[in-house]
Design a protein around this motif. Structure first.
Motif, PDB file in Angstrom:
ATOM      1  N   LEU A 164       1.430   9.767  -5.637  1.00 21.13           N
ATOM      2  CA  LEU A 164       1.848  10.869  -4.818  1.00 21.13           C
ATOM      3  C   LEU A 164       2.931  11.484  -5.873  1.00 21.13           C
ATOM      4  O   LEU A 164       2.680  12.761  -6.166  1.00 21.13           O
ATOM      5  CB  LEU A 164       2.132  10.628  -3.447  1.00 21.13           C
ATOM      6  CG  LEU A 164       2.574  11.851  -2.936  1.00 21.13           C
ATOM      7  CD1 LEU A 164       1.614  13.159  -2.649  1.00 21.13           C
ATOM      8  CD2 LEU A 164       3.291  11.671  -1.414  1.00 21.13           C
TER       9      LEU A 164
ATOM     10  N   TYR B 205       0.861   4.068  -2.776  1.00 19.37           N
ATOM     11  CA  TYR B 205       0.838   5.530  -2.457  1.00 19.37           C
ATOM     12  C   TYR B 205       1.818   6.685  -2.991  1.00 19.37           C
ATOM     13  O   TYR B 205       1.472   7.528  -3.637  1.00 19.37           O
ATOM     14  CB  TYR B 205       0.730   5.644  -0.753  1.00 19.37           C
ATOM     15  CG  TYR B 205       0.922   6.725  -0.350  1.00 19.37           C
ATOM     16  CD1 TYR B 205      -0.263   7.942  -0.419  1.00 19.37           C
ATOM     17  CD2 TYR B 205       1.986   7.283   0.496  1.00 19.37           C
ATOM     18  CE1 TYR B 205      -0.047   9.083   0.151  1.00 19.37           C
ATOM     19  CE2 TYR B 205       2.361   8.537   0.639  1.00 19.37           C
ATOM     20  CZ  TYR B 205       1.444   9.586   1.030  1.00 19.37           C
ATOM     21  OH  TYR B 205       1.404  10.840   1.247  1.00 19.37           O
TER      22      TYR B 205
ATOM     23  N   SER C  35      -3.068  12.265   0.525  1.00 26.83           N
ATOM     24  CA  SER C  35      -2.774  11.300   1.393  1.00 26.83           C
ATOM     25  C   SER C  35      -4.087  10.843   2.626  1.00 26.83           C
ATOM     26  O   SER C  35      -4.403   9.954   2.632  1.00 26.83           O
ATOM     27  CB  SER C  35      -1.794  11.959   2.415  1.00 26.83           C
ATOM     28  OG  SER C  35      -0.552  12.129   1.416  1.00 26.83           O
TER      29      SER C  35
ATOM     30  N   TYR D  82      -6.345   8.925   0.216  1.00 23.96           N
ATOM     31  CA  TYR D  82      -5.797   7.481   0.138  1.00 23.96           C
ATOM     32  C   TYR D  82      -6.221   6.466   1.031  1.00 23.96           C
ATOM     33  O   TYR D  82      -6.619   5.396   1.253  1.00 23.96           O
ATOM     34  CB  TYR D  82      -4.580   7.805  -0.191  1.00 23.96           C
ATOM     35  CG  TYR D  82      -3.803   6.381  -0.558  1.00 23.96           C
ATOM     36  CD1 TYR D  82      -4.043   5.631  -1.848  1.00 23.96           C
ATOM     37  CD2 TYR D  82      -2.933   5.823   0.483  1.00 23.96           C
ATOM     38  CE1 TYR D  82      -3.435   4.610  -1.861  1.00 23.96           C
ATOM     39  CE2 TYR D  82      -2.329   4.453   0.316  1.00 23.96           C
ATOM     40  CZ  TYR D  82      -2.692   3.852  -1.070  1.00 23.96           C
ATOM     41  OH  TYR D  82      -1.862   2.740  -1.195  1.00 23.96           O
ATOM     42  N   ILE D  83      -5.848   7.146   2.467  1.00 22.68           N
ATOM     43  CA  ILE D  83      -6.141   6.394   3.815  1.00 22.68           C
ATOM     44  C   ILE D  83      -7.398   6.131   3.857  1.00 22.68           C
ATOM     45  O   ILE D  83      -7.994   5.131   4.358  1.00 22.68           O
ATOM     46  CB  ILE D  83      -5.481   7.269   4.715  1.00 22.68           C
ATOM     47  CG1 ILE D  83      -3.986   7.370   4.506  1.00 22.68           C
ATOM     48  CG2 ILE D  83      -5.742   6.517   6.187  1.00 22.68           C
ATOM     49  CD1 ILE D  83      -3.188   6.230   4.715  1.00 22.68           C
TER      50      ILE D  83
ATOM     51  N   TYR E  45       0.924  -1.403   0.086  1.00 20.17           N
ATOM     52  CA  TYR E  45      -0.144   0.075  -0.026  1.00 20.17           C
ATOM     53  C   TYR E  45       0.971   1.360   0.127  1.00 20.17           C
ATOM     54  O   TYR E  45       0.517   2.284  -0.607  1.00 20.17           O
ATOM     55  CB  TYR E  45      -0.887  -0.008   1.183  1.00 20.17           C
ATOM     56  CG  TYR E  45      -1.904  -1.092   1.299  1.00 20.17           C
ATOM     57  CD1 TYR E  45      -2.853  -1.119   0.100  1.00 20.17           C
ATOM     58  CD2 TYR E  45      -2.164  -1.910   2.153  1.00 20.17           C
ATOM     59  CE1 TYR E  45      -3.574  -2.107  -0.275  1.00 20.17           C
ATOM     60  CE2 TYR E  45      -3.129  -3.110   1.931  1.00 20.17           C
ATOM     61  CZ  TYR E  45      -3.987  -3.165   1.045  1.00 20.17           C
ATOM     62  OH  TYR E  45      -5.080  -3.889   0.890  1.00 20.17           O
ATOM     63  N   GLY E  46       1.916   1.106   0.855  1.00 19.09           N
ATOM     64  CA  GLY E  46       3.023   2.268   0.768  1.00 19.09           C
ATOM     65  C   GLY E  46       3.558   2.457  -0.828  1.00 19.09           C
ATOM     66  O   GLY E  46       3.577   3.575  -1.327  1.00 19.09           O
TER      67      GLY E  46
END
Length: 739
Positions: free
Chosen positions: A498, A494, A521, A524-525, A490-491
């Motif tokens: 980004l 992201y 951010s 996304y979360i 997931y990082g």
């Protein structure tokens, strides 16, 4: 004196060996005599038991069981029978080492001993250069001869002994060429080739896999041993191709898989070194030849038995992707087009085998492997067509392919390879992202960096869903590595999105970039939290996401919002941009209002403190920045407006929020909110009487006290009324229970 001692030592060793050998022979004779006496006795016992069974029928024979019951009984027996434990793939290697470690160490020590003896003889000038080489060759031949005589009774021992003799021949030839210059490079190459051929013939004759592996090790290292530093790659790879053809023949005749893996490892290293050192169009020919040889090697069981083993599947994956990397790198370095021809050709080769499986209506493991390879290679071709970064895309697709094969086969080796390869994908992706800092004016979305990121994103999402299905099918709990993999995945998604956004807004003011970054951010979360069940996100990770979401809200509402407000006041951004910035309230209100979003989050006391602190900071900063933008027309009046808000409006906002917290605490029976409300009241009152009162003018002071007094009285009245309502409800319930 030392020569005499050495002679005495050799004679003593020979005497001891002869004595032990005689003892072993006597023991073998005694064991043979005992076996001859025991065997007739065992045969008599077996005959006697058989006669008893024939005379007395068993209970099963006396009372016949119906066919249906027997079938059920058999099925239960089959179900209850424990499945044989799966052996580790390294177990045969460890067994071999345990049984033969002394032999291996012994022959290695013997080779070293011969080398030291020859060096000692050279230092003493006992022999010249030519006799030295002759002595080494004779020693190697002698050791091989000993192995030949021992092969019938001690097959493994003899194989290792023979391998040691082959090693002596290789090293002697190398020393004779490099140190003594007894013959030319061509002669040395012919000698090493003859040693390799003889070794392969001996391995086939003795049926020894150990000998042929040693022969291949010598054959592949021979070019290094006789190298003079001048590269003659066409000659080298012609020799390696002949060696690989011999390997393939031996593998088909004796089914020695380790031979193919040894040859593949050395061939790939040589090819990659050639490609990086001196890429040539001719290297493409040898890449394709090697691809054909090792593809046939991997498919030999498929052709014979229509099955694919674990190691055959792994070879198919490696030979496809290692060949793709080398070929495309060569094509790109030499500026040839089109580079997608190789993955498409390899995809077509796998598609032929896929069509064969489809024609037979066989949709088993082989069908899945060929389908996965075909789709993966076509994906690589598409990625190359859009000029993505080669290594990152290929490794990302290969990692997903390994995970898919693990799902289909259940062999843990593919999962291990996946977890080894995935960090390399991350490293390659980080290197790809560095292009954002070195390249200018890239197009939106359709640029090599983001297209590579899209390949990584697609494969990462595929991996996440595949792991979810594997865990559901096997009813397994997620391991630590799988949780780490999920967080990293997931990082990666992201960061990929980004960085693309930040790159294309890099010309905007820094405050705008920070605002957009925080907004992305937060949303996304929020999406991850919203679809947590469909994404099968671990409960601990869900709670961590909520805390991360609240931290982002705090930073966005305080830091980023203040920067945007200042940019609007300095005419760098429009007021409309500030209103867009306030979009973070949509997901925040949803998370706060809908307490069932992450049920486990509200089971801990720190969660109420985190929610309350976020609400206080977000609301206070929101009103603060909005007040500044609506009341300040001249930047010189900014400081005065700040003081006015902090002294007059901020205590009112905190009082209202504290009242709301206490109200919610009484209504929903959550004592944490009441504590937070009273703490906020205390902070507000302390601030009011210790600082604010002394900074106000009379009008502001009167206004503040009146408004705060009214709010406090109304709050107190509301709490008393709510308290009475709750008390009446409790009393009524007790009366009903008494009646």
């Amino acid at each position: 004196m030392s020569e005499i001692l050495l002679t005495i030592l050799i004679i003593a060793i020979i005497f001891i060996f002869s004595h032990l050998n005689n003892k072993i022979r006597r023991l073998e004779k005694e064991v043979g005599d005992l076996n001859s006496k025991i065997n007739p006795l065992q045969q008599n016992i077996v005959v006697h038991q058989k006669n008893i069974q024939e005379q007395e029928p068993s209970a099963e024979q006396a009372v016949p069981i119906p066919l249906q019951e027997r079938t059920i009984h058999d099925e239960r027996t089959i179900e209850e029978a424990p499945s044989p434990p799966q052996k580790d793939w390294l177990e045969p290697v460890f067994d071999f080492l345990k049984q033969n470690i002394l032999t291996i160490v012994g022959i290695f020590t013997l080779v070293l001993g011969i080398g030291y003896f020859v060096k000692y003889a050279i230092d003493k000038n006992w022999i010249g250069e030519a006799p030295r080489a002759g002595l080494g060759l004779a020693a190697g031949a002698g050791i091989m001869l000993i192995g030949h005589f021992l092969r019938k009774n001690y097959a493994v021992f003899a194989s290792i002994i023979t391998g040691g003799g082959i090693a002596v021949l290789y090293f002697t030839t190398t020393i004779a060429f490099r140190e003594y210059h007894l013959f030319t490079q061509n002669t040395a190459f012919v000698v090493t080739t003859l040693i390799t051929i003889i070794s392969i013939v001996l391995a086939y004759y003795y049926k020894s896999e150990v000998i042929i592996i040693i022969a291949l090790l010598g054959g592949f290292t021979a070019p290094l041993m006789i190298s003079t530093g001048q590269s003659n790659y066409p000659f080298l790879f012609t020799y390696l191709t002949l060696l690989n053809v011999g390997m393939l023949a031996a593998s088909f005749l004796k089914h020695w898989k380790s031979v193919g893996w040894t040859a593949y490892t050395f061939t790939t290293i040589y090819l990659f070194y050639w490609t990086s050192e001196q890429p040539q169009l001719l290297s493409i020919v040898f890449y394709i030849i090697s691809y054909i040889i090792f593809y046939i090697f991997a498919l030999q069981d498929y052709f014979k038995k229509n099955t694919l083993s674990t190691w055959d599947t792994l070879m198919l994956v490696l030979i496809n992707f290692s060949s793709i990397i080398g070929l495309i790198y060569t094509f790109k370095t030499l500026s040839y087009e089109p580079v997608i021809i190789f993955p498409l050709v390899f995809a077509a080769a796998n598609a032929v085998l896929l069509a064969k499986e489809y024609g037979k209506k066989n949709f088993g493991f082989s069908y899945s492997i060929f389908a996965a390879l075909t789709i993966s290679l076509i994906t690589v071709a598409v990625a190359l067509q859009f000029k993505t970064h080669l290594i990152t895309s290929v490794w990302a697709i290969e990692a997903s392919l390994l995970l898919y094969i693990w799902k289909k086969s259940g062999h843990s080796i593919f999962k291990t390879c996946f977890y080894v390869l995935f960090p390399l994908v991350i490293i390659a992706q980080l290197m790809t992202w560095s292009e954002y800092f070195n390249t200018k004016d890239m197009s939106v979305v359709f640029n090599p960096v983001f297209l590579t990121s899209l390949v990584t994103i697609a494969t990462t999402i595929f991996n996440l869903f595949l792991l979810k299905r594997i865990n559901e099918a096997g009813k397994q709990t997620e391991s630590f590595f799988e949780n780490v993999f999920a967080v990293v995945s997931y990082g990666v998604i992201y960061l990929a999105l980004l960085l693309e956004i930040i790159y294309h807004i890099s010309d905007m003011p820094w405050s705008a970039m920070a605002s957009i970054g925080f907004l992305f951010s937060i949303f996304y979360i929020f999406v991850l939290i919203l679809f947590r069940k469909k994404l099968d996100i671990n409960g601990t990770i869900q709670i961590g996401l909520v805390y991360l979401f609240l931290i982002l809200i705090i930073f966005n509402a305080s830091f980023a919002a203040s920067e945007v407000a200042m940019a609007v006041l300095h005419k760098k951004l429009s007021f409309g941009f500030y209103m867009i910035h306030l979009l973070h309230w949509i997901p925040f209100i949803y998370i706060v209002w809908n307490t069932s979003v992450v049920s486990g989050f509200y089971k801990t006391k720190p969660s109420y403190l985190a929610i309350s602190a976020t609400i206080v900071i977000a609301v206070s900063c929101g009103f603060y920045n909005t007040y500044l933008l609506s009341s300040v027309n001249d930047i010189s009046l900014l400081y005065k407006a700040r003081e006015h808000f902090n002294i007059l409006y901020l205590p009112i906002i905190w009082t209202v929020l504290a009242s709301i917290f206490i109200y919610i605490s009484l209504k929903k029976n959550i004592p944490e909110y009441s504590r937070i409300g009273f703490i906020l009241f205390g902070i507000m009152i302390l601030k009011l009487y210790s600082y604010d009162v002394w900074q106000m003018d009379n009008i502001s002071r009167i206004t503040a006290f009146i408004i705060l007094g009214v709010i406090l009285l109304l709050s107190s009245f509301t709490f008393q009324r709510l308290k009475n309502i709750i008390k009446n409800m409790v009393d009524k319930k007790e009366e009903e229970q008494d009646n």
